[in-house]
Design a protein around this motif. Structure first.
Motif, PDB file in Angstrom:
ATOM      1  N   LEU A 144       0.843  -1.188   0.000  1.00  0.00           N
ATOM      2  CA  LEU A 144       0.000   0.000   0.000  1.00  0.00           C
ATOM      3  C   LEU A 144       0.885   1.246   0.000  1.00  0.00           C
ATOM      4  CD1 LEU A 144      -2.716  -0.993   2.632  1.00  0.00           C
ATOM      5  CD2 LEU A 144      -2.572  -1.598   0.199  1.00  0.00           C
ATOM      6  N   ARG A 145       0.495   2.229  -0.786  1.00  0.00           N
ATOM      7  CA  ARG A 145       1.284   3.459  -0.890  1.00  0.00           C
ATOM      8  C   ARG A 145       0.403   4.668  -0.609  1.00  0.00           C
ATOM      9  NH1 ARG A 145       3.066   0.024  -4.856  1.00  0.00           N
ATOM     10  NH2 ARG A 145       5.311  -0.438  -4.864  1.00  0.00           N
ATOM     11  N   GLY A 146       1.052   5.720  -0.083  1.00  0.00           N
ATOM     12  CA  GLY A 146       0.340   6.956   0.192  1.00  0.00           C
ATOM     13  C   GLY A 146      -0.032   7.670  -1.085  1.00  0.00           C
ATOM     14  N   ARG A 192      -2.771   8.983   2.069  1.00  0.00           N
ATOM     15  CA  ARG A 192      -3.816   8.287   2.817  1.00  0.00           C
ATOM     16  C   ARG A 192      -5.108   8.226   1.996  1.00  0.00           C
ATOM     17  NH1 ARG A 192      -2.657   7.904   8.342  1.00  0.00           N
ATOM     18  NH2 ARG A 192      -0.991   9.288   9.084  1.00  0.00           N
ATOM     19  N   THR A 247     -10.062   3.294   3.562  1.00  0.00           N
ATOM     20  CA  THR A 247      -9.815   1.866   3.387  1.00  0.00           C
ATOM     21  C   THR A 247     -11.006   1.076   3.886  1.00  0.00           C
ATOM     22  OG1 THR A 247      -7.435   2.226   3.680  1.00  0.00           O
ATOM     23  CG2 THR A 247      -8.243  -0.034   3.922  1.00  0.00           C
ATOM     24  N   THR A 259       2.291  -1.445   9.521  1.00  0.00           N
ATOM     25  CA  THR A 259       3.084  -1.562   8.296  1.00  0.00           C
ATOM     26  C   THR A 259       2.883  -0.371   7.370  1.00  0.00           C
ATOM     27  OG1 THR A 259       2.894  -3.985   8.433  1.00  0.00           O
ATOM     28  CG2 THR A 259       3.626  -3.070   6.341  1.00  0.00           C
ATOM     29  N   TYR A 260       1.660   0.179   7.371  1.00  0.00           N
ATOM     30  CA  TYR A 260       1.352   1.267   6.437  1.00  0.00           C
ATOM     31  C   TYR A 260       0.758   2.485   7.161  1.00  0.00           C
ATOM     32  CZ  TYR A 260       1.776  -2.676   3.222  1.00  0.00           C
ATOM     33  OH  TYR A 260       2.225  -3.778   2.541  1.00  0.00           O
ATOM     34  N   ASP A 311       1.430   5.531   6.860  1.00  0.00           N
ATOM     35  CA  ASP A 311       1.323   6.712   6.006  1.00  0.00           C
ATOM     36  C   ASP A 311       0.371   6.513   4.829  1.00  0.00           C
ATOM     37  OD1 ASP A 311       3.198   8.082   7.553  1.00  0.00           O
ATOM     38  OD2 ASP A 311       4.862   7.165   6.454  1.00  0.00           O
ATOM     39  N   ALA A 312      -0.131   5.294   4.643  1.00  0.00           N
ATOM     40  CA  ALA A 312      -1.038   5.017   3.520  1.00  0.00           C
ATOM     41  C   ALA A 312      -2.461   4.745   3.984  1.00  0.00           C
ATOM     42  CB  ALA A 312      -0.526   3.822   2.711  1.00  0.00           C
ATOM     43  N   LEU A 313      -2.599   4.256   5.207  1.00  0.00           N
ATOM     44  CA  LEU A 313      -3.920   3.891   5.710  1.00  0.00           C
ATOM     45  C   LEU A 313      -4.696   5.137   6.103  1.00  0.00           C
ATOM     46  CD1 LEU A 313      -5.560   1.309   6.327  1.00  0.00           C
ATOM     47  CD2 LEU A 313      -4.732   1.455   8.669  1.00  0.00           C
TER      48      LEU A 313
END
Length: 386
Positions: A84-86, A88, A91, A158-159, A161-163
Motif C-alpha cells: 500500500l502506498r500513500g 492516505r 480503506t 506496516t502502512y 502513512d497510507a492507511l
C-alpha cells in the motif's frame, strides 16, 4: 424386407452399442465432471468445509484449515506484500460470514458475466482502497476476532502513512468477528494468549493514535485509531434462532437417552465451535471456556461499542408485509431474526453510547440473508456512508 437406411445414418446395432457405451461410461464421466467442478469451485468447497468442521481441522493441523489472511487474486497475501502506498485513502475491509470467503463480495455463480458486487464497484466508483480477508469460520468467534485484530494491527503498523479512515463491512458471522476484534483491540495492542505479530515494539509505538486522525493516544490496538465505521449486514447480534433450535434439539435427544437419540445428538454436536457460538453470539473467550457455557441461559459478556465509531445495522425482511408481524419478527431475513439483527441489548440504548458513537439502522424489504450481498440499495447505502 427392411428398407435401406439413409446414407450416413448408423445402423440400429451401432446405435445400440453407442448407447450402451454411454451408459457404461456414465459413472466415469460423472466423476470427471465432479472433479472438474470441484477444482473450478474449490474456493467454495474449502470455506464450507471449514465452516462445518474447521475447528477440528485446525486442531489436527490439517492443511485444509484456513487461516485469517488478506486475499488477493484468490491467494493468501502477507500484509507486507500488499504494498500500500500513500497518500492516505479511505480503506474498506470486507469480512465474510459462515462458510463464506472473499469471493462473496466480488462475484457469484449466478451473476451475469459483467456484474460486479460491492467490492469491485466501490474500488471503481470511489477513492476507497478495498481489501478482503478470509478466515476459518469453524473456529470460535473470539478466536477469529482476536486474529482479525492482530491482522489489522499489522496493517496499521506496516502502512501508517497510507492507511486512511478505516471502515469494516461484515456479513452475518463476519459482523460478529468484527465486534469481537474491537473488544480485543480495545484491551491492548497484543491480546493475552495471542500469537505475536512480526512487528517491533518501535513500530507498535509509532502506530499509536495520531493527531492527524483526531484520536487521543490510548493503549488500544493501533488500528482502532483509524476506525470510523462498522457495517453489519444481517448480523445475529443477539444470537441465531436456527442454532438455538439445533442446541435445544441436541439436548432433548440426549435426555431421551436411547441409542438412536444419543446417536443423533452426538451427530448434531459435531457442528463446529463457530456455529455453536452463534446460539448466543459469544464474542469473548471466557464465555465458551466457562463451566456453564452449554447451559441454555449461560452468561454472556457484554461487548461495548467503540467510541467515535459509526455503526450501521443493515437488515433484510424476508417475508411479505402482509404476513403476521410475529412471524416477520422471528424469521427476519430467513436466518437472522429482526430482533437479533437490531441487537437491542447492545445498540438499543442511545443514552449509553460511548462518546462520538452513532447507530443507524436500515431495513430492506423482501430480502433474504444472502440477498443483502447483492441488493442495489445496500450498495448505495454503503457508497453513501463510506
Amino acid at each position: 424386407m427392411s428398407e435401406p437406411l439413409p446414407e450416413g445414418q448408423p445402423s440400429r446395432l451401432r446405435r445400440a452399442l453407442a448407447a450402451a457405451g454411454r451408459v457404461a461410461t456414465a459413472p466415469a464421466r460423472g466423476a470427471a465432471y465432479l472433479v472438474d467442478s470441484a477444482r473450478a469451485h474449490q474456493h467454495f468447497f474449502l470455506p464450507v468445509l471449514n465452516g462445518a468442521l474447521g475447528d477440528q481441522l485446525a486442531a489436527r493441523h490439517d492443511p485444509r484449515a484456513l487461516r485469517m489472511s488478506f486475499r488477493v487474486g484468490g491467494h493468501d497475501v502477507p500484509v507486507a506484500a500488499l504494498a500500500l502506498r500513500g497518500p492516505r485513502r479511505p480503506t474498506v475491509v470486507f469480512v465474510h460470514g459462515l462458510m463464506g470467503d472473499e469471493q462473496i463480495w466480488q462475484t457469484g455463480l449466478a451473476d451475469a458475466p459483467d456484474y460486479h458486487r460491492y467490492g469491485p464497484r466501490l474500488a471503481a466508483e470511489t477513492d476507497a482502497r478495498v481489501l478482503y480477508v478470509r478466515f476459518n469460520s469453524g473456529l470460535h468467534l473470539s478466536e477469529n476476532g482476536r486474529a482479525l485484530s492482530l491482522l489489522l494491527t499489522e496493517l496499521a503498523t506496516t502502512y501508517p502513512d497510507a492507511l486512511g479512515p478505516l471502515a469494516l463491512v461484515g456479513h452475518s458471522m463476519g459482523g460478529l468477528v468484527i465486534r469481537s476484534a474491537g473488544y480485543y483491540g480495545s484491551t491492548g495492542p497484543l491480546a493475552a494468549g495471542s500469537e505475536p505479530l512480526a512487528v517491533s515494539n518501535e513500530s507498535l509505538a509509532a502506530a499509536k493514535p495520531t493527531n492527524e486522525l483526531g484520536q487521543p493516544s490510548t493503549e488500544s490496538a493501533p488500528w482502532l485509531a483509524y476506525l470510523r465505521a462498522v457495517f453489519l449486514l444481517g448480523t445475529p447480534n443477539d444470537g441465531s434462532w436456527l442454532e438455538q433450535n439445533s442446541h435445544f434439539a441436541a439436548h432433548l435427544l440426549q435426555r431421551i437417552d436411547l441409542f438412536p437419540t444419543r446417536f443423533l445428538s452426538n451427530a448434531l454436536n459435531q457442528r463446529s465451535n463457530g456455529i455453536k457460538d452463534l446460539r448466543r453470539s459469544i464474542l469473548v473467550d471466557e464465555d465458551w471456556q466457562g463451566p456453564q457455557a452449554d447451559d441454555r441461559a449461560a452468561p454472556r459478556t457484554a461487548v461495548p461499542l467503540l467510541p467515535g465509531v459509526a455503526y450501521h445495522i443493515l437488515m433484510g425482511a424476508w417475508l411479505k408485509t402482509n404476513r403476521p408481524a410475529a412471524l416477520r419478527q422471528y424469521f427476519g431475513d430467513g436466518l437472522v431474526s429482526r430482533g437479533s439483527a437490531q441487537g437491542a441489548t447492545t445498540f438499543g440504548n442511545e443514552a449509553a453510547l460511548p462518546p462520538g458513537t452513532t447507530v443507524r439502522t436500515a431495513e430492506f424489504h423482501q430480502q433474504h440473508h444472502s440477498g443483502l450481498l447483492t441488493h442495489p440499495e445496500v450498495y448505495q447505502y454503503l457508497k453513501h456512508w463510506l
